[in-house]
Design a protein around this motif. Sequence first.
Motif, PDB file in Angstrom:
ATOM      1  N   ARG A   1     -14.287  27.938  23.961  1.00 54.08           N
ATOM      2  CA  ARG A   1     -13.599  27.629  22.638  1.00 54.08           C
ATOM      3  C   ARG A   1     -13.901  26.258  22.287  1.00 54.08           C
ATOM      4  N   VAL A   2     -14.095  25.723  21.139  1.00 55.44           N
ATOM      5  CA  VAL A   2     -14.722  24.709  20.635  1.00 55.44           C
ATOM      6  C   VAL A   2     -13.748  24.177  19.483  1.00 55.44           C
ATOM      7  N   THR A   3     -13.137  23.086  19.000  1.00 53.95           N
ATOM      8  CA  THR A   3     -12.594  22.778  17.966  1.00 53.95           C
ATOM      9  C   THR A   3     -13.307  21.470  17.465  1.00 53.95           C
TER      10      THR A   3
ATOM     11  N   CYS B   1     -15.360  32.198  21.434  1.00 53.76           N
ATOM     12  CA  CYS B   1     -16.211  33.128  21.714  1.00 53.76           C
ATOM     13  C   CYS B   1     -15.856  33.977  23.090  1.00 53.76           C
ATOM     14  N   VAL B   2     -16.242  35.192  23.073  1.00 53.62           N
ATOM     15  CA  VAL B   2     -15.939  36.141  24.320  1.00 53.62           C
ATOM     16  C   VAL B   2     -17.493  36.721  24.251  1.00 53.62           C
ATOM     17  N   LEU B   3     -18.179  36.676  25.581  1.00 53.15           N
ATOM     18  CA  LEU B   3     -19.480  37.272  25.434  1.00 53.15           C
ATOM     19  C   LEU B   3     -19.913  37.808  26.788  1.00 53.15           C
ATOM     20  N   THR B   4     -20.627  38.970  26.947  1.00 54.31           N
ATOM     21  CA  THR B   4     -21.214  39.591  28.132  1.00 54.31           C
ATOM     22  C   THR B   4     -22.578  39.420  27.972  1.00 54.31           C
ATOM     23  N   LEU B   5     -23.298  39.321  29.156  1.00 57.20           N
ATOM     24  CA  LEU B   5     -24.478  39.046  29.145  1.00 57.20           C
ATOM     25  C   LEU B   5     -25.421  39.772  30.456  1.00 57.20           C
ATOM     26  N   GLY B   6     -26.434  40.432  29.893  1.00 54.59           N
ATOM     27  CA  GLY B   6     -27.401  40.986  30.936  1.00 54.59           C
ATOM     28  C   GLY B   6     -28.858  40.795  30.465  1.00 54.59           C
ATOM     29  N   LEU B   7     -29.800  40.311  30.984  1.00 53.47           N
ATOM     30  CA  LEU B   7     -31.195  40.392  30.529  1.00 53.47           C
ATOM     31  C   LEU B   7     -32.211  41.238  31.205  1.00 53.47           C
ATOM     32  N   GLY B   8     -31.638  42.362  31.820  1.00 52.65           N
ATOM     33  CA  GLY B   8     -32.447  43.416  32.186  1.00 52.65           C
ATOM     34  C   GLY B   8     -33.465  44.018  31.123  1.00 52.65           C
ATOM     35  N   ASN B   9     -32.978  43.956  29.855  1.00 47.55           N
ATOM     36  CA  ASN B   9     -33.620  44.500  28.676  1.00 47.55           C
ATOM     37  C   ASN B   9     -34.207  43.451  27.955  1.00 47.55           C
TER      38      ASN B   9
ATOM     39  N   VAL C   1     -18.283  38.373  20.565  1.00 46.57           N
ATOM     40  CA  VAL C   1     -17.441  38.187  19.455  1.00 46.57           C
ATOM     41  C   VAL C   1     -17.056  36.767  19.186  1.00 46.57           C
ATOM     42  N   CYS C   2     -17.113  36.353  18.265  1.00 43.91           N
ATOM     43  CA  CYS C   2     -16.565  34.843  17.948  1.00 43.91           C
ATOM     44  C   CYS C   2     -15.840  34.878  16.797  1.00 43.91           C
ATOM     45  N   GLN C   3     -14.178  34.184  17.118  1.00 44.36           N
ATOM     46  CA  GLN C   3     -13.308  34.344  16.117  1.00 44.36           C
ATOM     47  C   GLN C   3     -13.412  32.919  15.608  1.00 44.36           C
TER      48      GLN C   3
ATOM     49  N   LEU D   1     -18.556  27.027  15.754  1.00 40.93           N
ATOM     50  CA  LEU D   1     -19.045  28.209  16.140  1.00 40.93           C
ATOM     51  C   LEU D   1     -20.172  28.229  16.888  1.00 40.93           C
ATOM     52  N   GLY D   2     -21.260  27.388  16.631  1.00 42.69           N
ATOM     53  CA  GLY D   2     -22.367  27.390  17.314  1.00 42.69           C
ATOM     54  C   GLY D   2     -22.196  26.766  18.621  1.00 42.69           C
ATOM     55  N   ALA D   3     -21.389  25.895  18.869  1.00 41.04           N
ATOM     56  CA  ALA D   3     -21.319  25.361  20.064  1.00 41.04           C
ATOM     57  C   ALA D   3     -20.454  26.126  21.208  1.00 41.04           C
ATOM     58  N   ALA D   4     -19.442  26.965  20.539  1.00 37.16           N
ATOM     59  CA  ALA D   4     -18.727  28.025  21.253  1.00 37.16           C
ATOM     60  C   ALA D   4     -19.643  28.962  21.890  1.00 37.16           C
TER      61      ALA D   4
END
Length: 237
Positions: free
Chosen positions: A96-98, A106-114, A136-138, A209-212
Amino acid sequence: MDDATGLPAADGLRVECDGDWLGVAFAAPRRCLSWAVHRPGLVQAGRVAWLQVRDADLGPEVDPAALLARRLQARGWGDAVGLLTACDVAGHRRARVTHAGVSADCVLTLGLGNGVRVGELPAAARAWRPGTINLVCQVSVPLALPALLEALSIATAARTAGVLALGWSDDPAGAPVSGTGTDCCVIACPDTAPGATYAGLHTAVGQALGAAVLQATRAAGHAWLARTLCPLTPSNR
């Protein structure tokens, strides 16, 4: 505290992680823009949901969109924006950035197998492996459609910058991956008019948004690298 990051709920955003499901629930329906598997495009939604799937769930005969729609309906989340991932959803990251009175969460899941490199044609012999980046970024301010489109581009650029900073490569020449072949970004904002006209990097919303997104991508990326490069370490099991 509402999720694994220890961050409190903000602007009514609540993170729900339950088995194969990860949900981001908004305090009120939000205007969402994405290319998600379920309910893509510009829609109103009260939640964004991830379903974690495995190889056995997605055989050649399975329609992924239909599978996700059925599972969402069964859970009572049929009106959610829906995402699919092979990542462990319990490993999600949140940031979260203000900035100048505007917040981005921002809530994020990450995998780089693909993992792939943008602009590069894949080698014919390369085997596809599961792994993707979903986020998702609100943002706390309403955005007009042009600003939503611009915000989506900022989130995508921030995700790419975060992945490139990891330096991860499966290429003999060492070229780092820039993302995966199945990434998806969702931007959510209050559903009120008229909304800001711009959301670029010279605006408070674009900067927050970019920073989050960058923070969440880096955190999730380093965690993925730790699990991938040191799979037998107790903390990474």
